[in-house]
Motif scaffolding. Structure first.
Motif, mmCIF file in Angstrom:
data_model
loop_
_atom_site.group_PDB
_atom_site.id
_atom_site.type_symbol
_atom_site.label_atom_id
_atom_site.label_comp_id
_atom_site.label_asym_id
_atom_site.label_seq_id
_atom_site.Cartn_x
_atom_site.Cartn_y
_atom_site.Cartn_z
ATOM 1 N N GLN A 1 1.042 -1.529 0.046
ATOM 2 C CA GLN A 1 0.202 -0.311 0.043
ATOM 3 C C GLN A 1 0.672 0.923 -0.574
ATOM 4 O OE1 GLN A 1 -3.668 0.196 -0.487
ATOM 5 N NE2 GLN A 1 -3.015 -2.510 -0.520
ATOM 6 N N SER A 2 1.966 0.983 0.355
ATOM 7 C CA SER A 2 2.778 2.261 0.420
ATOM 8 C C SER A 2 3.135 2.735 -1.010
ATOM 9 C CB SER A 2 3.931 1.443 1.441
ATOM 10 O OG SER A 2 5.234 1.314 0.088
ATOM 11 N N GLY A 3 3.398 2.521 -1.590
ATOM 12 C CA GLY A 3 4.071 2.794 -3.345
ATOM 13 C C GLY A 3 5.279 2.559 -3.157
ATOM 14 N N ARG A 4 6.191 1.971 -2.534
ATOM 15 C CA ARG A 4 7.069 2.670 -2.468
ATOM 16 C C ARG A 4 8.439 1.591 -3.289
ATOM 17 N NH1 ARG A 4 8.861 0.576 2.324
ATOM 18 N NH2 ARG A 4 11.340 0.815 2.048
ATOM 19 N N ILE A 5 7.635 0.332 -4.339
ATOM 20 C CA ILE A 5 7.876 -1.317 -5.209
ATOM 21 C C ILE A 5 7.394 -0.470 -6.241
ATOM 22 C CG2 ILE A 5 7.588 -3.616 -5.698
ATOM 23 C CD1 ILE A 5 5.977 -3.520 -2.708
ATOM 24 N N PRO A 6 9.325 -0.173 -6.553
ATOM 25 C CA PRO A 6 9.531 0.568 -8.371
ATOM 26 C C PRO A 6 9.032 -1.047 -9.212
ATOM 27 C CG PRO A 6 11.624 -0.249 -6.831
ATOM 28 C CD PRO A 6 10.299 -0.707 -6.044
ATOM 29 N N ASP A 7 8.505 -0.028 -10.027
ATOM 30 C CA ASP A 7 7.371 -0.600 -11.509
ATOM 31 C C ASP A 7 8.122 -1.954 -12.074
ATOM 32 O OD1 ASP A 7 5.821 1.302 -11.066
ATOM 33 O OD2 ASP A 7 6.182 2.762 -13.053
ATOM 34 N N ASP A 8 9.604 -2.537 -11.255
ATOM 35 C CA ASP A 8 10.621 -3.125 -12.584
ATOM 36 C C ASP A 8 10.842 -4.216 -11.745
ATOM 37 O OD1 ASP A 8 12.310 -1.289 -11.171
ATOM 38 O OD2 ASP A 8 13.979 -1.640 -12.608
ATOM 39 N N VAL A 9 10.121 -4.184 -10.017
ATOM 40 C CA VAL A 9 10.300 -4.096 -9.121
ATOM 41 C C VAL A 9 9.461 -5.245 -8.627
ATOM 42 C CG1 VAL A 9 11.047 -5.295 -6.110
ATOM 43 C CG2 VAL A 9 12.611 -3.245 -7.618
ATOM 44 N N VAL A 10 9.811 -7.499 -8.211
ATOM 45 C CA VAL A 10 8.685 -8.014 -7.980
ATOM 46 C C VAL A 10 8.569 -8.672 -6.885
ATOM 47 C CG1 VAL A 10 6.763 -9.966 -9.482
ATOM 48 C CG2 VAL A 10 7.874 -8.117 -11.020
ATOM 49 N N ILE A 11 7.629 -8.450 -5.600
ATOM 50 C CA ILE A 11 7.590 -8.685 -4.338
ATOM 51 C C ILE A 11 7.285 -10.727 -5.045
ATOM 52 C CG2 ILE A 11 7.822 -6.928 -3.414
ATOM 53 C CD1 ILE A 11 5.146 -7.190 -2.500
ATOM 54 N N GLN A 12 7.437 -11.259 -3.517
ATOM 55 C CA GLN A 12 7.058 -12.658 -3.793
ATOM 56 C C GLN A 12 6.927 -12.736 -1.599
ATOM 57 O OE1 GLN A 12 9.748 -15.780 -5.510
ATOM 58 N NE2 GLN A 12 10.017 -16.330 -4.363
ATOM 59 N N VAL A 13 5.914 -14.129 -2.385
ATOM 60 C CA VAL A 13 5.351 -13.745 -0.812
ATOM 61 C C VAL A 13 5.621 -15.991 -0.920
ATOM 62 C CG1 VAL A 13 4.270 -12.358 0.101
ATOM 63 C CG2 VAL A 13 3.211 -14.915 -0.536
ATOM 64 N N LEU A 14 6.067 -16.679 0.564
ATOM 65 C CA LEU A 14 6.358 -17.740 0.472
ATOM 66 C C LEU A 14 4.702 -18.260 1.529
ATOM 67 C CD1 LEU A 14 7.501 -20.538 0.379
ATOM 68 C CD2 LEU A 14 8.764 -20.004 2.320
#
Length: 561
Positions: free
Chosen positions: A91-104
């Motif tokens: 929700q922060s908007g801090r994830i750059p457009d070219d970065v993908v986050i992953q969860v386990l």
């Protein structure tokens, strides 16, 4: 309990892979893999005190700055802290457009749904599903047969597919890990992965990440490479699969296993900065990336300020990076041994003369400057060091380039100091000893106040000046063939100090109009002993006069009392 005289009664050798036509040994790494950092998940779960949100946010910013494009940010079903951080990051908007986050997530319905909930609102995200497949886990932990374990994977993949369909605003990507792959039967790992593929239907445009963990590193890295090559050959629709590696370091070869796995056909490496991770640690991304860099390959990760990276990692993990850790350790570019120091010093001297930019400095596989390190700590001095060590320190710290014979002369003083201290000798210690040895500081018998040099009618040189003697000024003069010989004559005539000049050298200590010069003079005293003098001044002639007076101070100390 103690070690067994015959360990074979308790431990069995790991069976090799039947792959006689393996191709990976003849391959080389010529391009970087895709990288995924699991510092904030696998790394975090290994900490005595897991990171709070502030530390996680700082770590995330570091990973982005370094250049990671895929980051496993947590295990959202582990608790409210993990879930809240992940949702807050989204929700922060801090994830750059070219970065993908992953969860386990484990292959359980409630955990999978919680994982999707934590990513609500994400533009793009990877959900990483896993279940253990090896015999020890099947038989001891789960007490299930192959079909039951495979069904866990299929069910989990089906739930993951359906949960993603409910949230069409996010670009969902999927990853599956047959956990404990390294100790599982290859045919069963393939069977589980194929079953998951049949549910998720990957395509070349939307591939499935199949992660193959060395959950327990149980064999030499060549066997892991065989497992990876076998898997890559036999997985169907290889063009629709990203083969990912997640090595651990139980045998101390996590980096080697990852590198050989890339040679064996893998596309992606998971790991942590400096190898943190549960138990013995994960693959060190810094080491693998910089290993590639030293082979002329841009790894796509930027460690130009490696000390800043270390500072953040140590703060967030509360675990120090070992002094000898490859590339990042405080001492990895430091030589104490005399022979090592001599080779490094000669390497830098040769580099100043070479025409190309190629790096060829003995004992240094990478230029420390590329990582933001300076050369001051490359050579440090203790009782194991030789003359090249302190000579390098004086050159880097003071700009002095001592003649070789002078290095040998001063080495006795440094060795005495090192033996006396019984610990490392600092640059300050060396400079203080140098000043004492060559009379650059008070008290001095002879000091230069002022002088002038004139040419006589016969072409000889006349030195006339004022020299301080025991704190009192005295006007003196002398004649010689040049400036140095006229000063020597002055000392003999006025103070009965007999010196014979054997060698003289000088150099600028820096560049620019205000650069100082250093002068070195090797002399023989009246009793036949070799002494050295040093002079430093903005004017090279004055530096040479001071060098003769420095030698005179040493000679005066040899006179009978």
């Amino acid at each position: 309990m103690s070690m067994l005289p015959d360990p074979s009664v308790k431990y069995r050798p790991f069976a090799p892979v039947d792959l006689h036509d393996r191709t990976w040994p003849s391959r080389v790494i010529d391009a970087p893999p895709r990288w995924l950092s699991t510092d904030m998940r696998d790394g975090n779960q290994s900490l005595i005190d897991p990171m709070d949100s502030a530390k996680k946010n700082r770590f995330f910013d570091l990973l982005v700055k370094v250049g990671l494009k895929e980051i496993e940010v947590g295990f959202p079903a582990a608790g409210a802290t993990e879930f809240g951080f992940i949702q807050g990051l989204v929700q922060s908007g801090r994830i750059p457009d070219d970065v993908v986050i992953q969860v386990l997530t484990q292959a359980r319905e409630d955990l999978i749904r919680t994982s999707f909930d934590s990513l609500e609102g994400a533009r793009t995200a990877i959900v990483h599903l896993y279940n253990a497949v090896s015999p020890a886990w099947r038989e001891i932990v789960f007490r299930m047969d192959r079909a039951q374990v495979r069904e866990i994977a299929v069910t989990g993949a089906s739930i993951m597919r359906d949960e993603a369909a409910k949230r069409p605003d996010t670009d969902w990507r999927f990853q599956y890990s047959p956990e404990t792959f390294s100790t599982a039967e290859l045919d069963f790992s393939l069977e589980c992965c194929e079953a998951v593929m049949s549910v998720l239907c990957p395509t070349p445009d939307r591939p499935l990440i199949l992660n193959l963990p060395a959950t327990i590193e149980a064999a030499t890295p060549n066997i892991y490479a065989d497992q990876i090559e076998y898997f890559c050959r036999n997985i169907p629709n290889r063009e629709s699969v990203v083969v990912s590696l997640h090595t651990h370091n139980d045998r101390g070869t996590g980096v080697a296993a990852a590198e050989l796995g890339i040679m064996a056909g893998a596309d992606r490496i998971e790991g942590c900065l400096f190898g943190n991770g549960e138990r013995t640690g994960n693959c060190c991304l810094v080491t693998v990336a910089l290993n590639m860099y030293t082979q002329g390959i841009d790894p796509g990760l930027n460690f130009s300020n490696i000390d800043e990276v270390i500072e953040t990692v140590e703060y967030c993990n509360q675990i120090p990076v070992h002094q000898r850790h490859p590339y990042g350790g405080e001492l990895v570019f430091t030589a104490f041994s005399g022979s090592h120091q001599d080779a490094i010093k000669k390497g830098f001297e040769a580099r100043d003369q070479q025409n190309d930019r190629g790096w060829r400095v003995p004992y240094l596989p990478i230029d420390p400057a590329d990582l933001g390190r300076n050369y001051e700590a490359v050579i440090r001095v203790n009782s194991q060091s030789g003359k090249g060590g302190f000579a390098w320190v004086l050159e880097q710290d003071q700009g002095l380039k001592l003649p070789k014979r002078m290095q040998a002369h001063f080495s006795k003083a440094v060795q005495h100091l090192a033996d006396e201290k019984q610990q490392e000798v600092t640059a300050h210690d060396i400079w203080s000893a140098f000043c004492r040895e060559y009379h650059l500081d008070a008290p001095q018998q002879f000091t230069l106040v002022e002088y002038e040099e004139t040419r006589a009618a016969d072409g000889s040189r006349i030195f006339a000046g004022t020299i301080g003697v025991d704190g009192k000024e005295r006007s003196v003069s002398g004649r010689g063939n040049g400036l140095l010989s006229s000063v020597v004559a002055t000392l003999a005539d006025s103070f009965q100090i007999s010196l014979e000049i054997i060698d003289y050298s000088e150099h600028a200590m820096s560049t620019g109009s205000d650069a100082r010069a250093a002068a070195y003079v090797e002399c023989m005293a009246a009793n036949g002993e070799i002494i050295w003098g040093v002079g430093i001044h903005e004017d090279v002639a004055t530096a040479s006069v001071r060098a003769i007076l420095s030698a005179a101070n040493a000679a005066h100390g040899l006179l009978p009392r």
